[in-house]
Design a protein around this motif. Structure first.
Motif, PDB file in Angstrom:
ATOM      1  N   ALA A  35      52.959  33.726  48.420  1.00 24.23           N
ATOM      2  CA  ALA A  35      53.740  32.601  47.892  1.00 24.23           C
ATOM      3  C   ALA A  35      53.369  31.282  48.559  1.00 24.23           C
ATOM      4  N   ASP A  36      52.719  31.346  49.740  1.00 25.44           N
ATOM      5  CA  ASP A  36      52.319  30.125  50.445  1.00 25.44           C
ATOM      6  C   ASP A  36      51.086  29.470  49.828  1.00 25.44           C
ATOM      7  N   LEU A  37      50.405  30.181  48.931  1.00 27.50           N
ATOM      8  CA  LEU A  37      49.159  29.690  48.353  1.00 27.50           C
ATOM      9  C   LEU A  37      49.389  28.910  47.070  1.00 27.50           C
ATOM     10  N   SER A  38      48.389  28.155  46.696  1.00 28.02           N
ATOM     11  CA  SER A  38      48.439  27.479  45.398  1.00 28.02           C
ATOM     12  C   SER A  38      48.339  28.549  44.310  1.00 28.02           C
ATOM     13  N   ASP A  39      48.734  28.199  43.103  1.00 23.76           N
ATOM     14  CA  ASP A  39      48.668  29.150  41.992  1.00 23.76           C
ATOM     15  C   ASP A  39      47.243  29.654  41.795  1.00 23.76           C
ATOM     16  N   GLU A  40      46.259  28.766  41.905  1.00 18.58           N
ATOM     17  CA  GLU A  40      44.860  29.151  41.706  1.00 18.58           C
ATOM     18  C   GLU A  40      44.392  30.142  42.769  1.00 18.58           C
ATOM     19  N   GLN A  41      44.700  29.848  44.039  1.00 14.99           N
ATOM     20  CA  GLN A  41      44.298  30.744  45.125  1.00 14.99           C
ATOM     21  C   GLN A  41      44.997  32.104  44.997  1.00 14.99           C
ATOM     22  N   ARG A  42      46.284  32.067  44.703  1.00 18.45           N
ATOM     23  CA  ARG A  42      47.065  33.306  44.554  1.00 18.45           C
ATOM     24  C   ARG A  42      46.493  34.164  43.429  1.00 18.45           C
ATOM     25  N   THR A  43      46.153  33.547  42.308  1.00 12.39           N
ATOM     26  CA  THR A  43      45.592  34.280  41.171  1.00 12.39           C
ATOM     27  C   THR A  43      44.257  34.920  41.539  1.00 12.39           C
ATOM     28  N   LEU A  44      43.391  34.188  42.220  1.00 12.34           N
ATOM     29  CA  LEU A  44      42.097  34.742  42.627  1.00 12.34           C
ATOM     30  C   LEU A  44      42.270  35.950  43.544  1.00 12.34           C
ATOM     31  N   ILE A  45      43.184  35.850  44.495  1.00 11.42           N
ATOM     32  CA  ILE A  45      43.409  36.964  45.421  1.00 11.42           C
ATOM     33  C   ILE A  45      44.011  38.156  44.684  1.00 11.42           C
ATOM     34  N   GLN A  46      44.977  37.915  43.807  1.00 13.45           N
ATOM     35  CA  GLN A  46      45.588  39.023  43.055  1.00 13.45           C
ATOM     36  C   GLN A  46      44.572  39.698  42.141  1.00 13.45           C
ATOM     37  N   GLU A  47      43.695  38.928  41.513  1.00 10.76           N
ATOM     38  CA  GLU A  47      42.648  39.520  40.666  1.00 10.76           C
ATOM     39  C   GLU A  47      41.714  40.388  41.496  1.00 10.76           C
ATOM     40  N   GLU A  48      41.327  39.891  42.656  1.00  9.34           N
ATOM     41  CA  GLU A  48      40.418  40.640  43.525  1.00  9.34           C
ATOM     42  C   GLU A  48      41.067  41.925  44.023  1.00  9.34           C
ATOM     43  N   LEU A  49      42.314  41.839  44.423  1.00 11.35           N
ATOM     44  CA  LEU A  49      43.027  43.038  44.873  1.00 11.35           C
ATOM     45  C   LEU A  49      43.188  44.036  43.725  1.00 11.35           C
ATOM     46  N   GLY A  50      43.512  43.530  42.553  1.00 11.77           N
ATOM     47  CA  GLY A  50      43.709  44.396  41.392  1.00 11.77           C
ATOM     48  C   GLY A  50      42.455  45.137  40.985  1.00 11.77           C
ATOM     49  N   SER A  51      41.294  44.515  41.195  1.00  8.74           N
ATOM     50  CA  SER A  51      40.049  45.169  40.817  1.00  8.74           C
ATOM     51  C   SER A  51      39.635  46.233  41.833  1.00  8.74           C
ATOM     52  N   ARG A  52      40.167  46.167  43.045  1.00  7.41           N
ATOM     53  CA  ARG A  52      39.789  47.119  44.090  1.00  7.41           C
ATOM     54  C   ARG A  52      40.853  48.170  44.371  1.00  7.41           C
ATOM     55  N   GLU A  53      42.108  47.836  44.147  1.00  8.09           N
ATOM     56  CA  GLU A  53      43.186  48.746  44.501  1.00  8.09           C
ATOM     57  C   GLU A  53      43.724  49.431  43.253  1.00  8.09           C
ATOM     58  N   PHE A  54      43.878  50.721  43.338  1.00  9.47           N
ATOM     59  CA  PHE A  54      44.506  51.458  42.258  1.00  9.47           C
ATOM     60  C   PHE A  54      45.300  52.580  42.895  1.00  9.47           C
ATOM     61  N   MET A  55      46.611  52.466  42.862  1.00  4.78           N
ATOM     62  CA  MET A  55      47.479  53.469  43.435  1.00  4.78           C
ATOM     63  C   MET A  55      48.659  53.680  42.494  1.00  4.78           C
ATOM     64  N   PRO A  56      48.535  54.677  41.597  1.00  2.98           N
ATOM     65  CA  PRO A  56      49.644  54.936  40.681  1.00  2.98           C
ATOM     66  C   PRO A  56      50.908  55.329  41.446  1.00  2.98           C
ATOM     67  N   ILE A  57      52.030  54.963  40.881  1.00  8.98           N
ATOM     68  CA  ILE A  57      53.325  55.294  41.474  1.00  8.98           C
ATOM     69  C   ILE A  57      53.914  56.458  40.686  1.00  8.98           C
ATOM     70  N   ILE A  58      54.217  57.538  41.388  1.00  9.93           N
ATOM     71  CA  ILE A  58      54.795  58.714  40.746  1.00  9.93           C
ATOM     72  C   ILE A  58      56.252  58.438  40.418  1.00  9.93           C
TER      73      ILE A  58
END
Length: 157
Positions: free
Chosen positions: A62-85
């Motif tokens: 939340a401390d980041l700009s919208d652009e920075q936050r979006t880039l980080i979330q996209e990068e995390l989303g492409s690398r992390e996959f952990m389904p929730i049971i």
């Protein structure tokens, strides 16, 4: 925390994350790493270069700009996959290895539990289950599961 205005994030032509520091030096292939991916997924991030060198620390997304936050979330989303049971529908056997039919936040699937040691207790009441292919499944709150799922799970704990 490194002041988010002290650096810039962008993508290069190959889609890699580029970190540009306050001094103008750019580092290609920067990766965001969560400090506490399960207990505090939106807090504590390091931006590290391909050699593991920390470029910046971010306390909260939340401390980041919208652009920075979006880039980080996209990068995390492409690398992390952990389904929730969300539900354990059935198990083939109460002895391991066993095949579990489960419902996750990504749909219904099956996992093969090799042994009870593949169920790890996290900060209570969370559990992390590794299947025979190395995929990890998360149960955020085992007590919030339906009665049938809890009964099955209890047989393995």
């Amino acid at each position: 925390m490194t002041d988010s205005s002290a650096f810039r994030l962008s993508r290069d032509a190959h889609g890699r994350l580029v970190f540009t520091g306050a001094d103008g030096t750019s580092h290609v292939g920067v990766v965001p790493v969560r400090a506490f991916p399960i207990s505090a997924p939106d807090q504590g991030f390091a931006l590290v270069d391909p050699h593991g060198q920390e470029m910046a620390w971010i306390d909260r997304l939340a401390d980041l700009s919208d652009e920075q936050r979006t880039l980080i979330q996209e990068e995390l989303g492409s690398r992390e996959f952990m389904p929730i049971i969300e539900q354990i529908v059935s198990v083939s056997s109460f002895a391991t290895p066993s095949t579990w039919r489960i419902k996750t936040d990504h749909g219904e699937t099956e996992l093969v539990l090799k042994g009870e040691e593949d169920i790890r207790r996290l900060v209570s009441p969370a559990l992390l289950i590794a299947d025979s292919h190395g995929l990890h499944y998360l149960i955020r709150d085992r007590f919030a599961l339906d009665h049938h799922s809890r009964r099955i799970l209890d047989r393995f704990l």
